[in-house]
Design an enzyme around this catalytic site. Sequence first.
Site, PDB file in Angstrom:
ATOM      1  N   HIS A   1      -3.288   6.362   4.290  1.00 27.19           N
ATOM      2  CA  HIS A   1      -1.875   6.480   4.648  1.00 27.19           C
ATOM      3  C   HIS A   1      -1.356   7.834   4.162  1.00 27.19           C
ATOM      4  O   HIS A   1      -1.668   8.251   3.044  1.00 27.19           O
ATOM      5  CB  HIS A   1      -1.042   5.399   3.959  1.00 27.19           C
ATOM      6  CG  HIS A   1      -1.260   4.012   4.483  1.00 27.19           C
ATOM      7  ND1 HIS A   1      -2.099   3.708   5.534  1.00 27.19           N
ATOM      8  CD2 HIS A   1      -0.725   2.820   4.079  1.00 27.19           C
ATOM      9  CE1 HIS A   1      -2.062   2.401   5.754  1.00 27.19           C
ATOM     10  NE2 HIS A   1      -1.251   1.835   4.898  1.00 27.19           N
TER      11      HIS A   1
ATOM     12  N   CYS B   1       0.812  -1.219   0.000  1.00 24.61           N
ATOM     13  CA  CYS B   1       0.000   0.000   0.000  1.00 24.61           C
ATOM     14  C   CYS B   1       0.849   1.274   0.000  1.00 24.61           C
ATOM     15  O   CYS B   1       0.605   2.205  -0.771  1.00 24.61           O
ATOM     16  CB  CYS B   1      -0.926   0.007   1.211  1.00 24.61           C
ATOM     17  SG  CYS B   1      -0.133  -0.492   2.748  1.00 24.61           S
TER      18      CYS B   1
END
Lengths: 332, 332
Positions: free
Chosen positions: B241, B128
């Site tokens: 994130h 990710c």
Amino acid sequence: MKLNIAVVGATGVVGQETVKILAERNFPLNSLKLIASESSAGKTIKFRDQEIEVEKLERDSFEKIDLAFFCAGGDISKKYVPIAVNSGAIVIDKSSVFRLDHTVPLVVPEVNPADVYKHKGIIANPNCSTIQLVVALKPIFDLAGIKRLIVSTYQSVSGSGKLAVQELERQISQYLNNRKITRQVYPHQIAFNILPHIDVFEDNNFTKEEMKLIHETKKILGDESVKITATTARVPVLIGHAESVYLETVNHLDINKLKMVYLKSEGIKLVDDTSNSKYPLPIMSEVYDDVMVGRIRKDLAVVNGINLWIVANNLRKGAALNAVQIAELLIK
Amino acid sequence: MKLNIAVVGATGVVGQETVKILAERNFPLNSLKLIASESSAGKTIKFRDQEIEVEKLERDSFEKIDLAFFCAGGDISKKYVPIAVNSGAIVIDKSSVFRLDHTVPLVVPEVNPADVYKHKGIIANPNCSTIQLVVALKPIFDLAGIKRLIVSTYQSVSGSGKLAVQELERQISQYLNNRKITRQVYPHQIAFNILPHIDVFEDNNFTKEEMKLIHETKKILGDESVKITATTARVPVLIGHAESVYLETVNHLDINKLKMVYLKSEGIKLVDDTSNSKYPLPIMSEVYDDVMVGRIRKDLAVVNGINLWIVANNLRKGAALNAVQIAELLIK
């Protein structure tokens, strides 16, 4: 020598911590005057066995005061620090107003204690994120020099004051109760979020917080040649700032030697045992006053590159404790 | 061409997101088989107007399957991806098991779409934190080359799965109710804390997450000469994130030109208006699928130095969406 002490902004998070630390460290004082804005005047704050009534800040608040801690923000410092100095007090100022003034020493006792004696009435306390950084950097700077420094911060909401702590607590409660998340202090929700925005933005698109870290670090280390960049971010943490630091030393530095030096350095706690999941954490800063350093590792790509993870309590070492340590240096 | 699709790990956070995205994007499928562990078998998951029953993962699960998304973790991928490929399925694998295998393409459709056609049955989906990074870096890489890259991450708990999301929610509830904070998923409290520890530690004292980011970025950009370092940290955020990125380009790059290119780049949303407090935020990633880039600024000390702030949804672009985009490339 016992001093008449004043704390301006005594009801704020840093002011309260300052009063607590003066008691904890048994600071030699003759009297303690607690000063705040009109809205807080009349409240009482516990100091040792006494309940001290908070007084309203006035132009004559500093008569017979030997030493005043200012922790009430820039506007108050700008107006009242000169008044306090004219009244004969030495001021330890926690605002950013005087930090880069060439006539004002900017002091972290573990790093540049001698600078304190150059004062002309005012000694500036650095920004929270700068203090913990320079404490951790000083042994590296002494051992091998530093030519490049890249810092990304993870800063807790207590750095923005009491209302910000309440805002985070209110927002997580609103989230858990499926209520609308409201905000007053920050420009965006802080619960479950990260804001790359501390203090105001300058024309160069860096924030003032980032520029403070850059300029103050150079002034305290006494080396304008260190090339520094920083990104500062607010995180949903109550107390304790963390910093991810990459640096390049001028000369080769052995990591194991650095760890040995850290183990013997005053004000530093080495927390670096990754095989047992031990590294500095913001919540540990509620227990330890030392600046914690860990995740120390050689860079894999650049010779003399080193990564560090630094954590400290932003209200104590990052503000109140550093200021009291400056006062302790002064009376030595 | 309509395909028989399987999703392995369909009841996990990424598996559920994959099913949702297949529906949202109207992916051309003939049948959808949802597969999970024995404990989840029998549950149903909504797909368009159907309720599909989850089946237990077996050796013969992949008969007549054309394309299988694996989102069940490394151990399951290691055992069952070869079985699926032998059954004739093409596998898009979200685990880290095959990512650095020279025979397996590692693909982010905005960055290296052509690599997808080199597959021999398996295509790996990057980590990710790598996906959002390389999407934002690609225009810079094309315009001016990249020689140095220093990344500090702020990664949400959903990256650790459903139990981690529950752990954060439980801990903040325990805090608000003055109860003891308990933990199961992370080695330390995650509420009001920052853990500089994602995945396991390697012998060099970097985490596996940090090493993934370093190696995968080089593989996807197709340039082993980029010097990369990283510090990855888990933050008390639910989804999204963030990354604080410092980089040095090989050649001069004009920031305004970069912004113009970002405005036209597929999969990128420029959010960079600091005078109006606009910059990428994790909570925005619940609304926008694009990788968001902001806080773009020239370094003050190093020529060709640039700072960026990058945010994306780790479950969607960071995992499920990227995998579905890979599948869309395959069927083109």
